[in-house]
Each structure stands twice: as structure tokens, then as C-alpha cells.
Design a protein around this motif. Structure first.
Motif, PDB file in Angstrom:
ATOM      1  N   VAL A   1      -6.532  36.729 -58.337  1.00  0.00           N
ATOM      2  CA  VAL A   1      -7.554  36.878 -57.232  1.00  0.00           C
ATOM      3  C   VAL A   1      -8.717  36.227 -58.008  1.00  0.00           C
TER       4      VAL A   1
ATOM      5  N   GLY B   1     -12.902  34.844 -57.870  1.00  0.00           N
ATOM      6  CA  GLY B   1     -14.270  34.461 -57.245  1.00  0.00           C
ATOM      7  C   GLY B   1     -15.023  33.665 -58.105  1.00  0.00           C
TER       8      GLY B   1
ATOM      9  N   GLU C   1     -18.764  31.794 -59.434  1.00  0.00           N
ATOM     10  CA  GLU C   1     -20.195  31.783 -59.268  1.00  0.00           C
ATOM     11  C   GLU C   1     -20.571  30.189 -59.677  1.00  0.00           C
TER      12      GLU C   1
ATOM     13  N   SER D   1     -19.315  33.156 -54.584  1.00  0.00           N
ATOM     14  CA  SER D   1     -18.241  33.278 -53.649  1.00  0.00           C
ATOM     15  C   SER D   1     -17.401  34.720 -53.405  1.00  0.00           C
ATOM     16  N   ARG D   2     -17.007  35.008 -52.424  1.00  0.00           N
ATOM     17  CA  ARG D   2     -16.163  36.281 -52.553  1.00  0.00           C
ATOM     18  C   ARG D   2     -14.735  36.110 -53.156  1.00  0.00           C
ATOM     19  N   PRO D   3     -14.176  37.176 -53.682  1.00  0.00           N
ATOM     20  CA  PRO D   3     -12.923  36.655 -54.410  1.00  0.00           C
ATOM     21  C   PRO D   3     -11.684  36.386 -53.343  1.00  0.00           C
TER      22      PRO D   3
ATOM     23  N   ASN E   1     -14.207  34.148 -62.179  1.00  0.00           N
ATOM     24  CA  ASN E   1     -13.892  35.748 -62.257  1.00  0.00           C
ATOM     25  C   ASN E   1     -12.441  35.754 -61.986  1.00  0.00           C
TER      26      ASN E   1
ATOM     27  N   SER F   1      -8.582  38.245 -61.581  1.00  0.00           N
ATOM     28  CA  SER F   1      -7.861  39.566 -61.963  1.00  0.00           C
ATOM     29  C   SER F   1      -6.616  39.318 -61.294  1.00  0.00           C
TER      30      SER F   1
ATOM     31  N   PHE G   1     -13.036  47.175 -53.063  1.00  0.00           N
ATOM     32  CA  PHE G   1     -12.521  46.385 -54.308  1.00  0.00           C
ATOM     33  C   PHE G   1     -11.679  47.155 -55.183  1.00  0.00           C
TER      34      PHE G   1
ATOM     35  N   GLY H   1      -7.478  44.418 -59.388  1.00  0.00           N
ATOM     36  CA  GLY H   1      -7.565  44.568 -60.278  1.00  0.00           C
ATOM     37  C   GLY H   1      -8.881  44.452 -61.235  1.00  0.00           C
TER      38      GLY H   1
ATOM     39  N   ARG I   1     -11.561  42.403 -63.135  1.00  0.00           N
ATOM     40  CA  ARG I   1     -11.744  41.057 -63.184  1.00  0.00           C
ATOM     41  C   ARG I   1     -12.416  40.794 -64.759  1.00  0.00           C
TER      42      ARG I   1
HETATM   43  P1  ADP Z   1     -21.905  39.559 -61.933  1.00  0.00           P
HETATM   44  O1  ADP Z   1     -23.341  39.051 -61.850  1.00  0.00           O
HETATM   45  O2  ADP Z   1     -21.848  40.997 -62.402  1.00  0.00           O
HETATM   46  O3  ADP Z   1     -20.897  38.665 -62.429  1.00  0.00           O
HETATM   47  P2  ADP Z   1     -21.457  39.115 -59.057  1.00  0.00           P
HETATM   48  O4  ADP Z   1     -21.472  40.087 -57.887  1.00  0.00           O
HETATM   49  O5  ADP Z   1     -22.755  38.383 -59.285  1.00  0.00           O
HETATM   50  O6  ADP Z   1     -21.348  40.053 -60.339  1.00  0.00           O
HETATM   51  O7  ADP Z   1     -20.406  38.108 -59.164  1.00  0.00           O
HETATM   52  C1  ADP Z   1     -19.016  38.659 -59.059  1.00  0.00           C
HETATM   53  C2  ADP Z   1     -17.849  37.633 -58.776  1.00  0.00           C
HETATM   54  O8  ADP Z   1     -16.789  38.189 -59.061  1.00  0.00           O
HETATM   55  C3  ADP Z   1     -18.102  37.066 -57.251  1.00  0.00           C
HETATM   56  O9  ADP Z   1     -17.904  35.950 -57.319  1.00  0.00           O
HETATM   57  C4  ADP Z   1     -16.776  37.870 -56.966  1.00  0.00           C
HETATM   58  O10 ADP Z   1     -16.195  37.328 -55.709  1.00  0.00           O
HETATM   59  C5  ADP Z   1     -15.977  38.304 -58.048  1.00  0.00           C
HETATM   60  N1  ADP Z   1     -15.170  39.412 -58.194  1.00  0.00           N
HETATM   61  C6  ADP Z   1     -15.452  40.644 -57.881  1.00  0.00           C
HETATM   62  N2  ADP Z   1     -14.379  41.035 -57.801  1.00  0.00           N
HETATM   63  C7  ADP Z   1     -13.430  40.534 -58.237  1.00  0.00           C
HETATM   64  C8  ADP Z   1     -11.905  40.809 -58.708  1.00  0.00           C
HETATM   65  N3  ADP Z   1     -11.252  41.712 -58.599  1.00  0.00           N
HETATM   66  N4  ADP Z   1     -11.281  39.898 -59.088  1.00  0.00           N
HETATM   67  C9  ADP Z   1     -11.739  38.411 -59.134  1.00  0.00           C
HETATM   68  N5  ADP Z   1     -12.966  38.035 -58.714  1.00  0.00           N
HETATM   69  C10 ADP Z   1     -13.861  39.148 -58.298  1.00  0.00           C
END
Ligand code: ADP
Ligand code: MG
Length: 503
Positions: A24, A26, A28, A174-176, A215, A217, A233, A237, A239
Motif C-alpha cells: 500500500v 501513498g 506526497e 495522494s490517498r494510499p 509512504n 506499508s 486506516f 499496516g 507506514r
Molecule cells: P504526514 O505529513 O504525516 O506525512 P500526510 O497525511 O500529509 O501525513 O501524508 C500521509 C501520506 O501517507 C499520504 O500520501 C497517505 O496516502 C499515505 N498513507 C497514509 N496511510 C498509509 C498507509 N497505511 N500505507 C501507505 N501510505 C499511507
């Protein structure tokens, strides 16, 4: 609506010692806004300038200096949001993210934590095998870039270059929804393509104008579907975030190696710590940079120097109306209007400039033939000379002229290649060149027949062999082509050879 249908790609599975695991991911993505001036100052953003030459008093955080928002950067963020079919927030606000670093003279970064300018959007990520995934965008916020610390120029000192300080970045979160290393690279590629079409980021990864925090997981099969159903969430797992990646190849390698690291931990009965990691391409490993416990407390608060940012719907509508045709729409139109394959349409729309070139070649001509010539001949020839499509010595009108000559059967495909090379090197009007240099195809069967009769008369043994083995007819075709300097119409030659040998 898009006229493209795709299957859902399968998630990448990595076999552990005990289980199969799914990934999984995500992202930034930090994209530098294409703008001549910085986000809150009038200083230049030109790349490669003398260190510390593009620094205003605001960027250097001199006492009493106040930030003034650059309207164009806001417009670019809105344009990006619209290009990603995202919600535009008419009210957004800037916050201070406080931390100390030598290349951050303010002692804080101005960002948008609580009220970003762009909300939810989506990106269609095509994997080139007939599958595609819709990756959701969570948000885009505007923020300042930091300067650069240089530690390797002097054994005793570090240097600081503030040219980048205060340059506008869009953080695209992005979303994960990304399920494997190839998908992650395809997502970044697609995002880059859309931003380049929009003209909001040049996407130059080598210069660091686009970089990604990745990111990652792992989860057991089935868990991700539960997350999708509930958006909870806890089904996923823990991340880890790999910082600052600016190469597609490294993004893929880092995801794979990080997933394997997590699998080994979990299968040995351990737990993955949520932490920030760095990828080391030399060792192909990720290393801990900081754990969640040592994570900074940024003490975010609304920047008191900046009013909330309010924009008008009418302005957003104007920007929407000025958007160029975007890659998905262009690709689908090319497939429909010019009967191109999905693959050819993808290649031709990868860059807006190539798409534009192709379109002016194809308009009113044979689209498939035009696609073949642009992709196989033109791109190949440009690459050989390391030229960009915008510097092509052959204009769309010239290539169009060559294609018309082929379609009208005035020249053969083989001669067309010679003609292309002449136009490439010497320029000129293809039709005139063909006329002047006698390159016209011989469709006059009389002339072809005369040449063939001569060859038959000179090679009786070969004729006998070909009568029993029809495969040898090709030899006669080759001889006629040779005798006519490649100008005989191959269709006519083939027919005549078959006729004569059957007699
Ligand atoms: P932070 O600023 O703490 O990194 P954000 O919410 O800005 O948090 O970004 C989190 C990123 O991590 C997003 O792209 C989201 O899709 C991704 N993400 C969140 N949960 C998971 C996960 N379990 N596995 C992989 N990616 C994840
Ligand atoms: Mg993050």
C-alpha cells in the motif's frame, strides 16, 4: 466522458517466508510552481543562478519584512487543482511550520496545514497493459521551499545558498491507493505529464523541481479491500515514509526494498515503527532518519502576517475555461478521430508538443500513417541527433507532404524514407524534390513489365526454380526494384511477377 475502458490492475504481491503480502503506497509529491517570482517575494526563481543572488529581504527574513502573496502562484495552484479534477477551496489559509535549520532563515516554513487551497481530486494511472487505476488526490497545498546547505565544498565549513528559499511548491498528497512500485512510477509520470500540459510545473526531476516522499506499508490480502469499504486506516499496516526521491528508478527500488524490510520484521514477530527513512541507492537500502518519537513538534499556527486567502468563483471559472485539453481527453480523441491504437495514442500524447505536431500532420490525412511516421521515423531520427520535437528540421507541413505522396502512391514507402532524409537534411518541399530528382514511383505497368521481361530472359534457370517453388518469386521482385531504382510500385511488381511465373 472518456472513451477509454480499462481493467483494474492487480496489486503487487511479495511472497514472504510465511505469507503473501500486498503493498500500500501513498505519495506526497512536491512540485515547484512554474513562476518567475517566489511565493511571497518578487525575487527571481531562475535555476542555476549565482548562489544567493536571487534573495530578497523577505526571503532572507530580515526584521520587519512582510510576505506578500504572489497571485500568479495561487492561480497556478488553482489551475493544477482543476487539471486534477479537484475541489477548489475558495477560502484557504497559511500556517507557520516552525523548525530550525540553517537554510531556513525565518525559522519556519509557511505552508497550508489546516485549510489547503485544493481538496479532493483524482488521477487516472494507466499501466500500459490495458489496466489503469484511479488514484485519489487528498489535497494540494501551497508552501515555501527551503534553501540549500552545501557540506561538501570545504572540509571545515558548510555553505548556505538561499536562492531556493521561498520558491513556491505545491504539495500534492495522494490517498494510499497505489499498489506497487510500477504503479507508483506510473502515477508520478502521469502527474508530471498533467502538470506539464497545464504549464504549472516543468517536472524537471533532475533539478529537483519535482520530488516525492513515498509512504509504504504492507498488508495481508483482503485488508486493503476492508480499508476501501470503511476508509478506516486501522485495516492497513504501519507506514514508513521515504523522503525526497527524485528519480523514477529509485522510487521503484526503494518501495520494493522497504516492503521487503517490513515483511521480514513482521514475519519475525516484530512491529514496524512509523518513521521517516532515507533511501541509499548505492547500498539499495532504506535507513532510519527519525522515528515518530523524535518527530518534530512543528507548533503549527496560522501565520499572523497573512490574511486568509479568499478567491472568487468567477476567477476559478475563468481559469477553468482557459485550461488546455488534458492528456486523457486528448488521448481518447486521438483514438477516436485518427483510429490510433491505445499505445500509439499514449506515445503521441506523452508531451503536449508531440501531440500538437502529430495533429497538424494528421489533420485531413491518413491518421494511422501519420502516427507511424511521427513515432517510428521522426522520433527515431530526432533522437539520433538528440533533438527536441520543437527543434525538428522537418515541419508538420513537410512531413504531411511526404505522407500525401505516399497515400497518392506517387512514391513508395521505401523512397519515402529517402525523401524524409533529404527533407531532414536539406529542407524543401517534398513534392518538388520528388519531381526534380525523379523519385516518382513507377506504376506504369509497361515499364515494370519491360524490366521484368528482361530479367526473366536473362535468368532462365532461376525461372524454372521459381515455377516449382513460389517462394523464390521474391527474388524477381527484388531484381525489378533494383532495376527501377526502388521506384517501381511494389504492389504492381508483385502482381506481374506472379502472373509471369504462372505462364
Ligand atoms: P504526514 O505529513 O504525516 O506525512 P500526510 O497525511 O500529509 O501525513 O501524508 C500521509 C501520506 O501517507 C499520504 O500520501 C497517505 O496516502 C499515505 N498513507 C497514509 N496511510 C498509509 C498507509 N497505511 N500505507 C501507505 N501510505 C499511507
Ligand atoms: Mg509526509
Amino acid at each position: 466522458m472518456l472513451d477509454l475502458t480499462y481493467d483494474m490492475p492487480k496489486p503487487k504481491i511479495i511472497a514472504g517466508a510465511k505469507h503473501d503480502w500486498e503493498l500500500v503506497i501513498g505519495l506526497e509529491v512536491h512540485a515547484q510552481v512554474s513562476s518567475n517570482a517566489k511565493l511571497f517575494s518578487g525575487a527571481s526563481t531562475a535555476f542555476g543562478a549565482e548562489p544567493n543572488s536571487n534573495v530578497s529581504f523577505v526571503d532572507a527574513a530580515m526584521p520587519g519584512m512582510l510576505p506578500v502573496i504572489n497571485e500568479y502562484c495561487v492561480e497556478q495552484a488553482v489551475r493544477t487543482g482543476l487539471g486534477l479534477k479537484a475541489d477548489i477551496n475558495l477560502v484557504s489559509a497559511f500556517d507557520r511550520k516552525n523548525y530550525f535549520y540553517p537554510d531556513l532563515p525565518q525559522g519556519y516554513q509557511i505552508s497550508q496545514l489546516y485549510h489547503p487551497i485544493v481538496g479532493e481530486g483524482e488521477v487516472l494511472v494507466e499501466l500500459g497493459d490495458g489496466t489503469a487505476r484511479q488514484v485519489r488526490i487528498e489535497r494540494i497545498h501551497l508552501e515555501q521551499d527551503a534553501g540549500k546547505s552545501i557540506h561538501d565544498m570545504d572540509p571545515h565549513m558548510s555553505f548556505v545558498d538561499l536562492n531556493r528559499t521561498g520558491v513556491a511548491l505545491m504539495e500534492i498528497v495522494s490517498r494510499p491507493d497505489i499498489r506497487g512500485p510500477e504503479e507508483a512510477a506510473a502515477y508520478v509520470t502521469k502527474l508530471r505529464q498533467i502538470l506539464r500540459y497545464l504549464g504549472t510545473c516543468d517536472g524537471n526531476m533532475q533539478n529537483g523541481n519535482m520530488r516525492a516522499d513515498v509512504n509504504v506499508s504492507i498488508c495481508l490480502p483482503g485488508a486493503y479491500e476492508k480499508y476501501q469499504e470503511t476508509q478506516d486506516f486501522s485495516h492497513l499496516g504501519t507506514r514508513c515514509e521515504i523522503k525526497n526521491m527524485n528519480s523514477m528508478r529509485f522510487i521503484q527500488a526503494a518501495i520494493e526494498i522497504e516492503a521487503r524490510r517490513q515483511i521480514a520484521i513482521v514475519e519475525a514477530g516484530g512491529k514496524v515503527d512509523q518513521e521517516t527513512r532515507l533511501y541509499d541507492p548505492d547500498k539499495n537500502e532504506t535507513r532510519s532518519m527519525r522515528s515518530k518519537e523524535e518527530a518534530h513538534d512543528y507548533r503549527y499556527f496560522p501565520d499572523p502576517d497573512l490574511m486568509p486567502l479568499e478567491i472568487e468563483q468567477g476567477w476559478v471559472d475563468d481559469i477553468q475555461a482557459s485550461l488546455p485539453e488534458l492528456p486523457d481527453e486528448k488521448k481518447s480523441r486521438f483514438i477516436n478521430d485518427f483510429s490510433l491504437s491505445d499505445y500509439d495514442a499514449s506515445v503521441l500524447t506523452a508531451e503536449a508538443e508531440s501531440a500538437e505536431y502529430f495533429e497538424s500532420v494528421a489533420e485531413g490525412r491518413d491518421g494511422k500513417l501519420a502516427a507511424n511516421w511521427v513515432i517510428n521515423e521522426l522520433f527515431g531520427r530526432l533522437k539520433k541527433d538528440d533533438l527536441d520535437i520543437t527543434d525538428s528540421p522537418v515541419s508538420p507541413a513537410q512531413l504531411g507532404g511526404i505522407i500525401e505522396l505516399i497515400s497518392a502512391e506517387t512514391i513508395s514507402g521505401k523512397i519515402a524514407k529517402d525523401l524524409f532524409e533529404i527533407v531532414f537534411n536539406e529542407g524543401g518541399d517534398p513534392a518538388v524534390i520528388v519531381e526534380e530528382r525523379g523519385m516518382k514511383q513507377v506504376t506504369d505497368t509497361g515499364a515494370i513489365e519491360a524490366a521484368l521481361d528482361q530479367i526473366i530472359a536473362d535468368n532462365p534457370a532461376q525461372v524454372e526454380k521459381a515455377k516449382v517453388n513460389p517462394k523464390l518469386a521474391g527474388w524477381f521482385v527484388g531484381q525489378v526494384m533494383k532495376a527501377t531504382g526502388g521506384k517501381a510500385n511494389p504492389k504492381a511488381v508483385n502482381q506481374l511477377v506472379a502472373q509471369k511465373l504462372a505462364q
